[in-house]
Design a protein around this motif. Sequence first.
Motif, PDB file in Angstrom:
ATOM      1  N   ALA A 159      40.509 -15.005   2.251  1.00 14.43           N
ATOM      2  CA  ALA A 159      39.858 -15.485   3.471  1.00 14.43           C
ATOM      3  C   ALA A 159      38.762 -14.514   3.910  1.00 14.43           C
ATOM      4  CB  ALA A 159      40.893 -15.663   4.577  1.00 14.43           C
ATOM      5  N   ASP A 160      39.002 -13.218   3.771  1.00 18.33           N
ATOM      6  CA  ASP A 160      38.017 -12.197   4.123  1.00 18.33           C
ATOM      7  C   ASP A 160      38.026 -11.128   3.038  1.00 18.33           C
ATOM      8  OD1 ASP A 160      36.300 -10.361   5.232  1.00 18.33           O
ATOM      9  OD2 ASP A 160      37.512  -9.988   7.033  1.00 18.33           O
ATOM     10  N   PRO A 161      37.228 -11.312   1.964  1.00 18.56           N
ATOM     11  CA  PRO A 161      37.260 -10.382   0.834  1.00 18.56           C
ATOM     12  C   PRO A 161      36.894  -8.944   1.176  1.00 18.56           C
ATOM     13  CG  PRO A 161      35.939 -12.323   0.312  1.00 18.56           C
ATOM     14  CD  PRO A 161      36.296 -12.401   1.756  1.00 18.56           C
ATOM     15  N   ASP A 162      36.174  -8.729   2.267  1.00 13.51           N
ATOM     16  CA  ASP A 162      35.745  -7.375   2.631  1.00 13.51           C
ATOM     17  C   ASP A 162      36.678  -6.695   3.624  1.00 13.51           C
ATOM     18  OD1 ASP A 162      33.524  -7.583   0.964  1.00 13.51           O
ATOM     19  OD2 ASP A 162      32.350  -8.559   2.539  1.00 13.51           O
ATOM     20  N   GLN A 195      36.292  -0.657   4.225  1.00  9.82           N
ATOM     21  CA  GLN A 195      35.599   0.521   4.768  1.00  9.82           C
ATOM     22  C   GLN A 195      36.450   1.787   4.723  1.00  9.82           C
ATOM     23  OE1 GLN A 195      32.532   0.797   5.324  1.00  9.82           O
ATOM     24  NE2 GLN A 195      32.007  -1.353   5.106  1.00  9.82           N
ATOM     25  N   GLY A 196      37.708   1.687   5.088  1.00  7.30           N
ATOM     26  CA  GLY A 196      38.543   2.878   5.130  1.00  7.30           C
ATOM     27  C   GLY A 196      39.397   3.076   3.889  1.00  7.30           C
ATOM     28  N   MET A 197      39.118   2.319   2.862  1.00 10.43           N
ATOM     29  CA  MET A 197      39.939   2.350   1.658  1.00 10.43           C
ATOM     30  C   MET A 197      39.616   3.570   0.791  1.00 10.43           C
ATOM     31  SD  MET A 197      40.338  -0.880  -0.861  1.00 10.43           S
ATOM     32  CE  MET A 197      41.001  -1.866   0.466  1.00 10.43           C
ATOM     33  N   PRO A 198      40.633   4.186   0.181  1.00 11.07           N
ATOM     34  CA  PRO A 198      40.365   5.298  -0.744  1.00 11.07           C
ATOM     35  C   PRO A 198      39.446   4.853  -1.889  1.00 11.07           C
ATOM     36  CG  PRO A 198      42.707   5.128  -0.268  1.00 11.07           C
ATOM     37  CD  PRO A 198      42.057   3.917   0.333  1.00 11.07           C
ATOM     38  N   ALA A 199      38.604   5.756  -2.365  1.00 11.70           N
ATOM     39  CA  ALA A 199      37.605   5.429  -3.388  1.00 11.70           C
ATOM     40  C   ALA A 199      38.222   4.829  -4.648  1.00 11.70           C
ATOM     41  CB  ALA A 199      36.795   6.671  -3.738  1.00 11.70           C
ATOM     42  N   ALA A 229      39.123   1.239  -4.091  1.00 15.97           N
ATOM     43  CA  ALA A 229      37.899   0.433  -4.075  1.00 15.97           C
ATOM     44  C   ALA A 229      37.391   0.185  -5.494  1.00 15.97           C
ATOM     45  CB  ALA A 229      36.829   1.119  -3.236  1.00 15.97           C
ATOM     46  N   ARG A 230      37.500   1.174  -6.356  1.00 17.59           N
ATOM     47  CA  ARG A 230      37.104   0.994  -7.761  1.00 17.59           C
ATOM     48  C   ARG A 230      37.955  -0.065  -8.434  1.00 17.59           C
ATOM     49  NH1 ARG A 230      37.019   7.298  -8.603  1.00 17.59           N
ATOM     50  NH2 ARG A 230      35.078   7.730  -7.548  1.00 17.59           N
ATOM     51  N   ALA A 270      30.356   3.220  -3.913  1.00 15.56           N
ATOM     52  CA  ALA A 270      31.347   2.392  -3.230  1.00 15.56           C
ATOM     53  C   ALA A 270      30.912   0.936  -3.284  1.00 15.56           C
ATOM     54  CB  ALA A 270      31.484   2.854  -1.787  1.00 15.56           C
ATOM     55  N   LEU A 271      31.868   0.055  -2.970  1.00 10.72           N
ATOM     56  CA  LEU A 271      31.559  -1.373  -2.948  1.00 10.72           C
ATOM     57  C   LEU A 271      30.437  -1.598  -2.010  1.00 10.72           C
ATOM     58  CD1 LEU A 271      35.138  -2.840  -2.831  1.00 10.72           C
ATOM     59  CD2 LEU A 271      33.534  -3.122  -4.667  1.00 10.72           C
TER      60      LEU A 271
END
Length: 145
Positions: free
Chosen positions: A113-116, A120-124, A127-128, A144-145
């Motif tokens: 529903a909200d892919p993003d 923002q606060g996610m560990p690198a 995110a990879r 980063a994304l």
Amino acid sequence: MKPFDVYWHIYRRDQIKPEFRGYLICVLEVPPVTGLPVLRNILDPTGQDFPFAGREPLAALLERRHHAIVFEGVCKPAFFDLITLDPLIREERPQFLSYNRELVGNARQFLLADPDRGLQGMPARTARLLRGDIPGPDLDSVCAL
């Protein structure tokens, strides 16, 4: 050989688009080394649409030590529609880097529903993983994304 960390990210049913919610579990396995494609598994804990295999598929996944992105609570039609979005594997992409990124990105964009949400606060390294990259130390220079 030094053991590596294994990263999993689980998207719960409430994060799946309402029209795509069901009881199936879609697992994307991101291999721990470059040169291998992301694998997709579908698990049916109810046995209604696919034979129930008990804990064996998850045990096998854990033994392979692949990273994983889990979409919990997907309906069968959404899973089949997702397959139609698969990128082509081309000879000029032998390392599967763009294939893996596209496959993971398509799944996130299509099912969530909200892919993003929460990126923002996610560990690198997480995110990879969500980008379809190997979240190991060899990718520290990746943006980063």
